[in-house]
Design a protein around this motif. Structure first.
Motif, PDB file in Angstrom:
ATOM      1  N   ILE A   1       0.827  -1.209   0.000  1.00 24.98           N
ATOM      2  CA  ILE A   1       0.000   0.000   0.000  1.00 24.98           C
ATOM      3  C   ILE A   1       0.860   1.258   0.000  1.00 24.98           C
ATOM      4  CG2 ILE A   1      -1.737   1.305   1.271  1.00 24.98           C
ATOM      5  CD1 ILE A   1      -2.784  -1.213  -0.082  1.00 24.98           C
ATOM      6  N   LYS A   2       1.909   1.283   0.803  1.00 18.45           N
ATOM      7  CA  LYS A   2       2.761   2.468   0.881  1.00 18.45           C
ATOM      8  C   LYS A   2       3.478   2.748  -0.450  1.00 18.45           C
ATOM      9  CE  LYS A   2       3.391   4.722   3.891  1.00 18.45           C
ATOM     10  NZ  LYS A   2       2.672   5.959   4.323  1.00 18.45           N
ATOM     11  N   LEU A   3       3.752   1.703  -1.224  1.00 21.86           N
ATOM     12  CA  LEU A   3       4.493   1.863  -2.480  1.00 21.86           C
ATOM     13  C   LEU A   3       3.602   1.631  -3.704  1.00 21.86           C
ATOM     14  CD1 LEU A   3       7.788  -0.001  -1.471  1.00 21.86           C
ATOM     15  CD2 LEU A   3       7.270   2.444  -1.323  1.00 21.86           C
ATOM     16  N   ILE A   4       2.296   1.762  -3.532  1.00 15.85           N
ATOM     17  CA  ILE A   4       1.365   1.458  -4.605  1.00 15.85           C
ATOM     18  C   ILE A   4       1.462   2.451  -5.770  1.00 15.85           C
ATOM     19  CG2 ILE A   4      -0.540   2.823  -3.675  1.00 15.85           C
ATOM     20  CD1 ILE A   4      -2.424   0.567  -4.464  1.00 15.85           C
ATOM     21  N   PHE A   5       1.983   3.653  -5.498  1.00 15.16           N
ATOM     22  CA  PHE A   5       2.041   4.688  -6.534  1.00 15.16           C
ATOM     23  C   PHE A   5       3.438   4.867  -7.130  1.00 15.16           C
ATOM     24  CE2 PHE A   5      -1.511   6.664  -3.854  1.00 15.16           C
ATOM     25  CZ  PHE A   5      -2.499   6.004  -4.593  1.00 15.16           C
TER      26      PHE A   5
ATOM     27  N   ILE B   1      -7.142   3.516   1.079  1.00 16.78           N
ATOM     28  CA  ILE B   1      -6.582   2.812  -0.081  1.00 16.78           C
ATOM     29  C   ILE B   1      -6.659   1.300   0.127  1.00 16.78           C
ATOM     30  CG2 ILE B   1      -4.487   2.398  -1.423  1.00 16.78           C
ATOM     31  CD1 ILE B   1      -3.662   5.275  -0.820  1.00 16.78           C
ATOM     32  N   LEU B   2      -6.310   0.850   1.340  1.00 17.58           N
ATOM     33  CA  LEU B   2      -6.377  -0.584   1.633  1.00 17.58           C
ATOM     34  C   LEU B   2      -7.805  -1.105   1.482  1.00 17.58           C
ATOM     35  CD1 LEU B   2      -5.115  -3.219   2.646  1.00 17.58           C
ATOM     36  CD2 LEU B   2      -5.485  -2.407   4.986  1.00 17.58           C
ATOM     37  N   GLY B   3      -8.775  -0.363   1.991  1.00 19.27           N
ATOM     38  CA  GLY B   3     -10.171  -0.780   1.850  1.00 19.27           C
ATOM     39  C   GLY B   3     -10.613  -0.847   0.399  1.00 19.27           C
ATOM     40  N   ALA B   4     -10.191   0.146  -0.396  1.00 20.05           N
ATOM     41  CA  ALA B   4     -10.548   0.141  -1.816  1.00 20.05           C
ATOM     42  C   ALA B   4      -9.910  -1.051  -2.535  1.00 20.05           C
ATOM     43  CB  ALA B   4     -10.099   1.449  -2.471  1.00 20.05           C
ATOM     44  N   VAL B   5      -8.660  -1.359  -2.216  1.00 16.57           N
ATOM     45  CA  VAL B   5      -7.968  -2.491  -2.841  1.00 16.57           C
ATOM     46  C   VAL B   5      -8.647  -3.801  -2.472  1.00 16.57           C
ATOM     47  CG1 VAL B   5      -5.819  -3.811  -2.887  1.00 16.57           C
ATOM     48  CG2 VAL B   5      -5.750  -1.317  -3.038  1.00 16.57           C
TER      49      VAL B   5
ATOM     50  N   ILE C   1     -13.423  -8.549  -8.148  1.00 15.99           N
ATOM     51  CA  ILE C   1     -12.785  -9.250  -9.253  1.00 15.99           C
ATOM     52  C   ILE C   1     -12.780 -10.758  -9.020  1.00 15.99           C
ATOM     53  CG2 ILE C   1     -10.559  -9.634 -10.388  1.00 15.99           C
ATOM     54  CD1 ILE C   1     -11.971  -7.179 -11.379  1.00 15.99           C
ATOM     55  N   SER C   2     -12.504 -11.172  -7.796  1.00 18.98           N
ATOM     56  CA  SER C   2     -12.475 -12.607  -7.478  1.00 18.98           C
ATOM     57  C   SER C   2     -13.855 -13.229  -7.659  1.00 18.98           C
ATOM     58  CB  SER C   2     -11.982 -12.824  -6.045  1.00 18.98           C
ATOM     59  OG  SER C   2     -10.696 -12.294  -5.857  1.00 18.98           O
ATOM     60  N   THR C   3     -14.884 -12.523  -7.193  1.00 15.78           N
ATOM     61  CA  THR C   3     -16.247 -13.031  -7.340  1.00 15.78           C
ATOM     62  C   THR C   3     -16.637 -13.140  -8.808  1.00 15.78           C
ATOM     63  OG1 THR C   3     -16.858 -12.003  -5.230  1.00 15.78           O
ATOM     64  CG2 THR C   3     -18.645 -12.654  -6.704  1.00 15.78           C
TER      65      THR C   3
ATOM     66  N   LEU D   1      -7.346  -4.202 -15.910  1.00 13.16           N
ATOM     67  CA  LEU D   1      -8.340  -3.649 -14.983  1.00 13.16           C
ATOM     68  C   LEU D   1      -7.694  -3.167 -13.690  1.00 13.16           C
ATOM     69  CD1 LEU D   1     -11.331  -6.154 -15.366  1.00 13.16           C
ATOM     70  CD2 LEU D   1     -11.166  -3.817 -16.242  1.00 13.16           C
ATOM     71  N   SER D   2      -6.757  -3.950 -13.152  1.00 15.30           N
ATOM     72  CA  SER D   2      -6.086  -3.540 -11.922  1.00 15.30           C
ATOM     73  C   SER D   2      -5.238  -2.296 -12.142  1.00 15.30           C
ATOM     74  CB  SER D   2      -5.220  -4.677 -11.371  1.00 15.30           C
ATOM     75  OG  SER D   2      -4.209  -5.042 -12.298  1.00 15.30           O
ATOM     76  N   SER D   3      -4.610  -2.182 -13.324  1.00 16.35           N
ATOM     77  CA  SER D   3      -3.810  -0.995 -13.630  1.00 16.35           C
ATOM     78  C   SER D   3      -4.688   0.247 -13.719  1.00 16.35           C
ATOM     79  CB  SER D   3      -3.049  -1.202 -14.947  1.00 16.35           C
ATOM     80  OG  SER D   3      -2.160  -2.293 -14.853  1.00 16.35           O
ATOM     81  N   ILE D   4      -5.852   0.101 -14.352  1.00 18.04           N
ATOM     82  CA  ILE D   4      -6.803   1.220 -14.417  1.00 18.04           C
ATOM     83  C   ILE D   4      -7.256   1.608 -13.007  1.00 18.04           C
ATOM     84  CG2 ILE D   4      -9.095   1.919 -15.206  1.00 18.04           C
ATOM     85  CD1 ILE D   4      -8.672   0.144 -17.658  1.00 18.04           C
ATOM     86  N   PHE D   5      -7.537   0.603 -12.207  1.00 14.86           N
ATOM     87  CA  PHE D   5      -7.997   0.846 -10.832  1.00 14.86           C
ATOM     88  C   PHE D   5      -6.946   1.606 -10.034  1.00 14.86           C
ATOM     89  CE2 PHE D   5      -7.813  -0.773  -6.435  1.00 14.86           C
ATOM     90  CZ  PHE D   5      -8.997  -0.254  -5.958  1.00 14.86           C
TER      91      PHE D   5
END
Length: 290
Positions: A147-151, A181-185, A192-194, A242-246
């Motif tokens: 999370i800290k290095l997500i950007f 950010i963690l909650g959104a991820v 996505i898993s569902t 999709l994850s990259s867009i997110f």
């Protein structure tokens, strides 16, 4: 099955080689397997980062009213290519170090095979205790650093920062927004898993049914495995995009909240038409500190 295969390999090896040579041979096979696993992990990490970078550029260029063609994306991504590779190496090294630390109790289990009685019980008990402590710590460390290095990747390809600056930039952007950010991820991963499970179940039945129909012609196995491989590859690429867009949307959201990026983009698009060459215009996404 894997344990049976390993036992069979050990039995066959020891029947043809002396015990010391058989042990050396098995150690070499295990070492090669570990190296190949790390190489595979590293290649996947490189492809993932490159796709993430390309999609981030495409999204940011589209936000400026520019058509994100492959040529334009590559034009902007190419100068940042080796920085992305360096970031992949660092990320892989840190991840590997955390995993190795979490697996360090295996040394005690190996030691237990060379002891007997009370010492064996102590070695196994120590390994289990270490795992109970190290495994949760490893998971928490990976999540926290993730999370800290997500950007970092967006900072490299969008803001044109070096690796050290991108690490610092991601750390500062996520400050005060960690839990959101963690909650959104986590929510994104759940959705996505569902969706993947809902999509995979009927397709798996379809592949199995189609394979059984062609089984009499000897094509069932080939068809089923080919379709499964193609579908898996397509789903993997789709999930990466999709994850990259997110992640890029989250990057936009944090910068809008902390730096007023939306106002900067409105001002920029008012002064530079949508199809202005990116090389002839300033970078509206540059870090405020630069």
């Amino acid at each position: 099955m894997l344990l049976t295969s390993c036992d069979s390999t050990r039995t066959i090896t020891e029947s043809f080689l002396p015990r010391s040579q058989a042990s050396f041979h098995l150690t070499g096979v295990a070492l090669v397997a570990i190296i190949m696993g790390f190489v595979h992990f590293f290649l996947v990490a490189i492809i993932t980062n490159l796709i993430h970078g390309a999609v981030s550029i495409g999204v940011t260029q589209g936000a400026l009213g520019r058509k994100p063609t492959l040529a334009r994306i590559w034009q902007l991504l190419r100068p940042r290519f080796w920085t992305l590779i360096l970031w992949t190496i660092l990320m892989s090294a840190v991840g590997t170090a955390v995993v190795l630390i979490a697996l360090s109790p295996l040394a005690l289990l190996v030691l237990s095979t060379r002891t007997s009685g009370h010492e064996t019980v102590l070695a196994i008990g120590g390994a289990v205790l270490l795992w109970a402590v190290l495994l949760p710590l490893a998971v928490l460390t990976i999540v926290w650093l993730g999370i800290k290095l997500i950007f970092v990747t967006p900072a490299i390809v969008i803001e044109n920062l070096g690796l050290g600056e991108a690490l610092s930039r991601s750390w500062k952007l996520t400050h005060g927004h960690f839990w959101r950010i963690l909650g959104a991820v986590l929510l994104f991963v759940l959705i996505i898993s569902t969706a993947a499970v809902v999509l995979l179940i009927p397709l798996s039945f379809s592949f199995a049914f189609g394979g059984s129909l062609l089984h009499f012609a000897g094509l069932g196995f080939i068809l089923t495995n080919s379709c499964t491989a193609i579908f898996t590859a397509a789903v993997t690429v789709l999930l990466l995009v999709l994850s990259s867009i997110f992640y890029t949307v989250i990057y936009f959201d944090v910068r809008v909240r902390k730096e007023g990026l939306d106002r900067e983009l409105i001002h920029f698009t008012a002064n530079y038409p949508g199809e202005t060459d990116p090389q002839s215009a300033p970078n509206p996404y540059r870090s405020p500190a630069t």
